[in-house]
Design a protein around this motif. Structure first.
Motif, PDB file in Angstrom:
ATOM      1  N   ASN A 223       0.891  -1.096  -0.035  1.00  9.00           N
ATOM      2  CA  ASN A 223       0.019  -0.137  -0.243  1.00  9.00           C
ATOM      3  C   ASN A 223       0.772   1.162  -0.047  1.00  9.00           C
ATOM      4  O   ASN A 223       1.632   1.516   0.862  1.00  9.00           O
ATOM      5  CB  ASN A 223      -0.871   0.052   1.316  1.00  9.00           C
ATOM      6  N   THR A 224       0.788   2.216  -0.844  1.00  8.11           N
ATOM      7  CA  THR A 224       1.713   3.116  -1.001  1.00  8.11           C
ATOM      8  C   THR A 224       1.476   4.215  -0.076  1.00  8.11           C
ATOM      9  O   THR A 224       2.200   5.213   0.224  1.00  8.11           O
ATOM     10  CB  THR A 224       1.425   3.827  -2.563  1.00  8.11           C
ATOM     11  N   GLU A 225       0.278   4.108   0.587  1.00 10.86           N
ATOM     12  CA  GLU A 225      -0.040   5.194   1.557  1.00 10.86           C
ATOM     13  C   GLU A 225       0.479   4.735   3.106  1.00 10.86           C
ATOM     14  O   GLU A 225       0.920   5.509   3.977  1.00 10.86           O
ATOM     15  CB  GLU A 225      -1.519   5.603   1.551  1.00 10.86           C
ATOM     16  N   THR A 226       0.286   3.469   3.365  1.00 13.58           N
ATOM     17  CA  THR A 226       0.615   3.124   4.702  1.00 13.58           C
ATOM     18  C   THR A 226       1.928   2.033   4.851  1.00 13.58           C
ATOM     19  O   THR A 226       2.300   1.943   6.039  1.00 13.58           O
ATOM     20  CB  THR A 226      -0.703   2.148   5.131  1.00 13.58           C
TER      21      THR A 226
ATOM     22  N   ALA B 230       6.549   2.677  -4.050  1.00  9.93           N
ATOM     23  CA  ALA B 230       5.527   3.195  -3.203  1.00  9.93           C
ATOM     24  C   ALA B 230       6.184   4.659  -2.617  1.00  9.93           C
ATOM     25  O   ALA B 230       5.273   5.472  -2.686  1.00  9.93           O
ATOM     26  CB  ALA B 230       5.507   2.240  -2.018  1.00  9.93           C
TER      27      ALA B 230
ATOM     28  N   SER C  16       3.700   7.982  -3.480  1.00 11.53           N
ATOM     29  CA  SER C  16       3.086   8.547  -2.374  1.00 11.53           C
ATOM     30  C   SER C  16       3.920  10.040  -2.021  1.00 11.53           C
ATOM     31  O   SER C  16       3.333  10.897  -1.424  1.00 11.53           O
ATOM     32  CB  SER C  16       3.290   7.795  -0.952  1.00 11.53           C
TER      33      SER C  16
ATOM     34  N   TYR D 113       3.744   1.367  -9.904  1.00  9.96           N
ATOM     35  CA  TYR D 113       2.625   1.765  -9.099  1.00  9.96           C
ATOM     36  C   TYR D 113       1.670   2.066  -9.920  1.00  9.96           C
ATOM     37  O   TYR D 113       1.250   2.588 -10.922  1.00  9.96           O
ATOM     38  CB  TYR D 113       3.032   2.855  -8.339  1.00  9.96           C
TER      39      TYR D 113
ATOM     40  N   GLY E 112      -2.653   3.589  -8.649  1.00 10.96           N
ATOM     41  CA  GLY E 112      -3.487   4.011  -7.565  1.00 10.96           C
ATOM     42  C   GLY E 112      -2.870   4.301  -6.164  1.00 10.96           C
ATOM     43  O   GLY E 112      -1.578   4.776  -5.934  1.00 10.96           O
ATOM     44  N   LYS E 113      -3.445   3.379  -5.374  1.00  8.51           N
ATOM     45  CA  LYS E 113      -2.559   3.135  -3.867  1.00  8.51           C
ATOM     46  C   LYS E 113      -1.897   2.063  -3.935  1.00  8.51           C
ATOM     47  O   LYS E 113      -1.323   1.472  -2.680  1.00  8.51           O
ATOM     48  CB  LYS E 113      -3.593   3.188  -2.790  1.00  8.51           C
ATOM     49  N   MET E 114      -1.312   1.386  -4.740  1.00 12.69           N
ATOM     50  CA  MET E 114      -0.647  -0.019  -4.783  1.00 12.69           C
ATOM     51  C   MET E 114       0.650   0.189  -5.669  1.00 12.69           C
ATOM     52  O   MET E 114       0.550   0.579  -6.646  1.00 12.69           O
ATOM     53  CB  MET E 114      -1.375  -1.132  -5.266  1.00 12.69           C
TER      54      MET E 114
END
Length: 652
Positions: A386-389, A545, A549, A623, A625-627
């Motif tokens: 997950n690129t955000e977390t 990631a 991000s 990457y 989206g969020k992945m």
């Protein structure tokens, strides 16, 4: 043998019954003698005149109870028979105690005069985390100038008699599950089914046919299983395969002599699910039991690999211990009018269930990762985060990896995927995606000639932008520009992208190694992901990631073990420049095959070995989206050819 919960509840009821019965002295328990008290009216702390001290005998008694060896203990009785008789009695009393023996501390001897004395024995049993303490009394007689022990069973425990003994059992708690991102168990204890041939219920003439049919249904080698069945004993149960309920063929029931036996096991949600990470559970060996200092007994479940091993103590919980007073085998039957003997609980510690391990794995994406790699003939690995977390969403290897955690712990040269790091270091020196750079066909560093990969597009040689050099993966351009970097610049840039800094993240992980160097040849090779630079697929995923991000992302898997990066963070301009380069790689570079599939990408091919030409490993990091996803293919020709299709299969 471990007690079940049903047995524990029965024991509780039985214990309550005994409490009522013992008040009427109806179960044959001997009332213990009062403990002698030094200084009392009938006793004294020192021997009367003419009597020797009993300290030596008391010491031998304590040692005998602690070691279980009564051969040197002075005893009251016929010397030719008493030692064996007492040793046998003690052995019966302790036969069910699983080898546990007490630590014994003696109180001062209380002398009563006329060759009589007594001593209180403080006994302590330690069962893993459970301590059981009690005090018993031993009577001593002075015989022929030597103090001797007047043996009675209640020396071992005050409620033991000539017809009872002590029995210790362990009660295992249920092993806690490993949880996935949705809080659902992805590996847990469940019933499994052993499928096989029960030879004692099958005619010899049917052995071969039944074995063949079972082997076919269970999809195992027919000839090997037939041979196994034929060579086993005439009454043997020959296991073909152990499976979960969903894998149990209904047709097995129709095979003569075939049976299924239910057994406990700890398994993933599907066969092979994240096995390299989650690990396996097996039966403890004698050495493992010994090393556990009583926490585990031989044959009990223990984590062998992966998270099951790392968090074994947390997952298995704490075993319960139960010591009961039970009848000896040769105890007489109760007399008419007397109630039957009821076992009495002497000591009990309830088991404490284990605590789950929470992971970030997403069940659906993990299945997709394994499916994307299933057709790979060689070693390959995929990691999605997950690129955000920074959560590890999926981590998988191809079957050829043989269960090794290569996706998170493999060490490989990252090849041109590392140009993400070099590009950041150059941006920090003032360059941008639009800066014009030279991309010759070859370049020489201290006499060492470097070139671009064989299929590098000829129309991208000469004067091009840094973004174009990145998108098309021009080795020479990056080597020439890297000459302006200081010794620690690549190391610092890598750390800002989540790579090269070691963290204890609670699972087998290699975040990469990016050492500094003063050797210009090594520095040139490092700038294109060769030389001394090493990463894992997980570390390469961190590069994607962090770019996506716009900040440092360090992947993590186990809740409570999230690493906290300390590197200088990315600026908005740095993130923007890197994002532009990775997007250009998809729109007009080496990853055009992924147009419409991903937002940004970087391909990589890393040479290894001493061959001429050397072998290559293929990489791809993307990457969307969020992945962020990284794919590694051992012995792959190039990132676009070998790793790109795996990315597409995973995200499609």
């Amino acid at each position: 043998m471990p007690h079940t919960r049903t047995i524990r509840r029965w024991v509780a009821v039985a214990t309550a019954s005994v409490v009522l019965l013992t008040g009427c002295s109806k179960i044959g328990l001997t009332t213990p003698q009062p403990t002698p008290t030094a200084g009392g009216s009938a006793t004294r702390a020192t021997p009367p005149n003419g009597e020797p001290a009993a300290d030596d005998t008391v010491t031998k008694l304590a040692q005998a109870l602690q070691t279980g060896n009564l051969s040197q203990l002075p005893l009251v009785g016929d010397p030719t028979t008493i030692t064996k008789a007492v040793a046998d009695d003690y052995a019966v009393i302790m036969s069910g105690m699983d080898g546990f023996k007490p630590k014994v501390v003696t109180e001062p001897v209380a002398y009563e005069g006329n060759g009589v004395a007594g001593v209180a024995l403080q006994q302590t049993y330690t069962f893993d985390k459970s301590v059981w303490k009690f005090t018993t009394t031993a009577r001593l007689n002075l015989v022929g100038g030597q103090w001797r022990v007047a043996w009675k069973p209640d020396i071992v425990h005050e409620q033991v008699t000539s017809t009872t003994r002590m029995r210790h059992t362990r009660e295992l708690p249920e092993r806690a599950p490993i949880l996935g991102a949705q809080g659902k168990a992805i590996m847990e204890s469940r019933d499994l089914f052993q499928v096989g041939i029960d030879k004692q219920n099958l005619l010899q003439a049917q052995w071969a046919a039944s074995a063949k049919r079972v082997a076919e249904l269970m999809k195992i080698d027919v000839a090997a299983y037939q041979k196994q069945v034929a060579s086993a004993g005439a009454r043997a149960f020959v296991i073909a395969k152990t499976v979960r309920r969903s894998e149990l063929p209904e047709a097995v029931r129709e095979v003569p002599g075939a049976i299924t036996v239910t057994v406990p096991g700890t398994v993933g949600v599907s066969a092979g699910f994240a096995q390299s990470l989650l690990g396996a559970v097996g039966k403890a060996t004698k050495q493992q039991a010994k090393d556990s200092a009583g926490a585990i007994a031989v044959g009990e479940p223990i984590g062998l690999t992966g998270l099951q091993k790392r968090y074994d103590a947390q997952l298995r919980g704490t075993v319960g211990h139960l010591v009961m007073l039970v009848q000896r085998r040769d105890a007489p039957a109760p007399k008419a009018g007397e109630p039957p003997f009821v076992p009495l609980t002497l000591h009990a510690l309830d088991p404490v269930e284990g605590k789950p391990v929470q992971t970030s794995l997403n069940t659906d994406w993990q299945h997709r990762a394994q499916s994307a790699l299933a057709g790979q003939k060689g070693v390959a690995a995929l990691v999605a985060i997950n690129t955000e977390t920074g959560e590890v969403i999926a981590s998988a290897e191809s079957p050829a990896a043989n269960g090794q955690a290569l996706a998170t712990f493999g060490r490989y040269a990252p090849g041109s995927t590392f140009k993400i790091v070099t590009a950041l270091a150059l941006v920090r020196k003032g360059l941008s995606a639009q800066t014009m750079v030279d991309c010759p066909a070859t370049t020489t560093v201290n006499g060492r000639v470097f070139k671009n990969y064989d299929d590098y597009p000829a129309n991208k040689l000469g004067r091009i932008t840094l973004g174009e050099a990145f998108a098309n993966s021009c080795n020479t351009a990056f080597m020439l520009q890297a000459k302006q970097l200081g010794q620690g610049d690549l190391t610092a840039a890598a750390a800002a992208l989540g790579v090269g800094v070691d963290f204890d993240a609670g699972f087998p992980v290699f975040y990469g190694s990016v050492p500094g160097t003063t050797d210009p040849v090594v520095a040139a090779a490092n700038s294109i992901g060769q030389g001394q630079v090493e990463t894992s697929p997980l570390a390469v995923a961190a590069l994607g990631a962090s770019v996506a991000s716009g900040r440092t992302v360090v992947p993590w898997l186990v809740s409570g073990h999230q690493p906290k990066p300390a590197a200088a963070p990315l600026t908005a301009n740095e993130a923007s420049q890197l994002q532009a380069m990775m997007k250009l790689t998809v729109s007009a570079g080496a990853a055009t095959s992924l147009r419409g599939v991903v937002d940004g990408a970087k391909t990589g091919t890393a040479e290894y070995g001493a061959g001429n030409p050397p072998k290559t490993n293929a990489w791809m990091v993307v990457y969307k989206g969020k992945m962020a996803v990284a794919v590694f293919v051992a012995d792959g020709a190039s990132g676009s050819q070998a790793a790109g299709p795996v990315v597409k299969a995973f995200l499609a």
